[in-house]
Design a protein around this motif. Structure first.
Motif: not given
Length: 47
Positions: A9-14, A36-47
Protein backbone atom coordinates in the motif's frame (compact mmCIF):
# COMPACT_ATOMS: atom_id res chain seq x y z
CA UNK A 1 -3.98 -5.88 7.36
CA UNK A 2 -0.60 -7.59 7.53
CA UNK A 3 2.83 -6.05 7.05
CA UNK A 4 3.12 -7.14 3.40
CA UNK A 5 -0.15 -5.43 2.56
CA UNK A 6 1.00 -2.27 4.37
CA UNK A 7 4.28 -2.25 2.43
CA UNK A 8 2.47 -2.76 -0.88
CA UNK A 9 0.00 0.00 0.00
CA UNK A 10 2.84 2.40 0.84
CA UNK A 11 4.65 1.54 -2.40
CA UNK A 12 1.48 2.33 -4.35
CA UNK A 13 1.13 5.64 -2.46
CA UNK A 14 4.71 6.59 -3.36
CA UNK A 15 4.21 5.69 -7.02
CA UNK A 16 1.02 7.74 -7.23
CA UNK A 17 2.71 10.76 -5.63
CA UNK A 18 5.70 10.46 -8.01
CA UNK A 19 3.49 10.20 -11.09
CA UNK A 20 1.29 13.13 -10.15
CA UNK A 21 4.26 15.29 -9.18
CA UNK A 22 5.76 14.59 -12.61
CA UNK A 23 2.83 16.34 -14.30
CA UNK A 24 3.01 20.04 -15.01
CA UNK A 25 0.55 22.45 -13.41
CA UNK A 26 -1.52 22.73 -16.57
CA UNK A 27 -2.02 18.96 -16.77
CA UNK A 28 -2.94 18.80 -13.11
CA UNK A 29 -5.39 21.65 -13.60
CA UNK A 30 -6.98 19.81 -16.54
CA UNK A 31 -7.55 16.88 -14.16
CA UNK A 32 -8.97 19.18 -11.48
CA UNK A 33 -6.06 18.52 -9.11
CA UNK A 34 -3.90 21.07 -7.34
CA UNK A 35 -0.37 20.32 -6.12
CA UNK A 36 -1.67 20.64 -2.57
CA UNK A 37 -4.11 17.77 -3.18
CA UNK A 38 -1.59 15.20 -4.44
CA UNK A 39 -0.63 13.55 -1.14
CA UNK A 40 -4.23 13.44 0.05
CA UNK A 41 -5.42 11.92 -3.23
CA UNK A 42 -2.64 9.33 -3.16
CA UNK A 43 -3.43 8.46 0.45
CA UNK A 44 -7.11 7.91 -0.35
CA UNK A 45 -6.56 6.04 -3.61
CA UNK A 46 -8.34 2.71 -3.64
CA UNK A 47 -10.66 3.47 -0.76
Amino acid sequence: MNIRQKIAQFAQYQQTVRELNALDNRSLNDLGISRYDIKNLARNKGR
